[in-house]
Design a protein around this motif. Structure first.
Motif, short mmCIF file in Angstrom:
data_model
loop_
_atom_site.label_atom_id
_atom_site.label_comp_id
_atom_site.label_asym_id
_atom_site.label_seq_id
_atom_site.Cartn_x
_atom_site.Cartn_y
_atom_site.Cartn_z
N UNK A 53 0.86 -1.18 0.00
CA UNK A 53 0.00 0.00 0.00
C UNK A 53 0.90 1.24 0.00
N UNK A 54 0.32 2.38 -0.30
CA UNK A 54 1.10 3.62 -0.25
C UNK A 54 1.65 3.88 1.15
N UNK A 55 0.85 3.57 2.16
CA UNK A 55 1.30 3.76 3.53
C UNK A 55 2.50 2.86 3.85
N UNK A 56 2.45 1.61 3.39
CA UNK A 56 3.58 0.69 3.61
C UNK A 56 4.83 1.20 2.91
N UNK A 57 4.67 1.62 1.70
CA UNK A 57 5.81 2.14 0.95
C UNK A 57 6.40 3.37 1.62
N UNK A 58 5.54 4.29 2.04
CA UNK A 58 6.00 5.52 2.69
C UNK A 58 6.73 5.20 3.98
N UNK B 156 10.20 3.94 3.21
CA UNK B 156 11.07 5.01 2.72
C UNK B 156 11.51 5.92 3.86
N UNK B 157 10.59 6.21 4.77
CA UNK B 157 10.96 7.11 5.88
C UNK B 157 11.93 6.41 6.83
#
Length: 82
Positions: free
Chosen positions: A69-74, A77-78
């Motif tokens: 998901x976008x949240x997992x990816x973000x 990355x952070x």
């Protein structure tokens, strides 16, 4: 009644004609060519067996839950930021 007329113009003559145009007409021509090239690229991509196979593989992976998901990816990355 309509008739088609075809003739050959040397490419160098076309280039020279384009160079003689003012900037606004050159921009119009650029926009036209950009649109035409985008359409041709899209048509090529839609019919390219390699692209078709890659899209199908991605769809299959998605159906099997192999995605982030976008949240997992973000969050990954952070956590990797220096």
């Amino acid at each position: 009644m309509s008739a088609n007329v075809q003739f050959n113009i040397p490419f160098d003559a076309v280039v020279d004609a384009i160079k003689s145009l003012d900037i606004s007409r050159q921009q119009e021509l650029f926009d036209l060519l950009d649109d035409l090239l985008s359409e041709k690229e899209d048509e090529h991509m839609e019919n390219d067996p390699e692209v078709i196979a890659e899209v199908e593989a991605a769809r299959q992976a998605y159906r099997q839950g192999d995605y982030q998901t976008l949240q997992q990816y973000a969050s990954t990355q952070s956590s990797q930021a220096p």
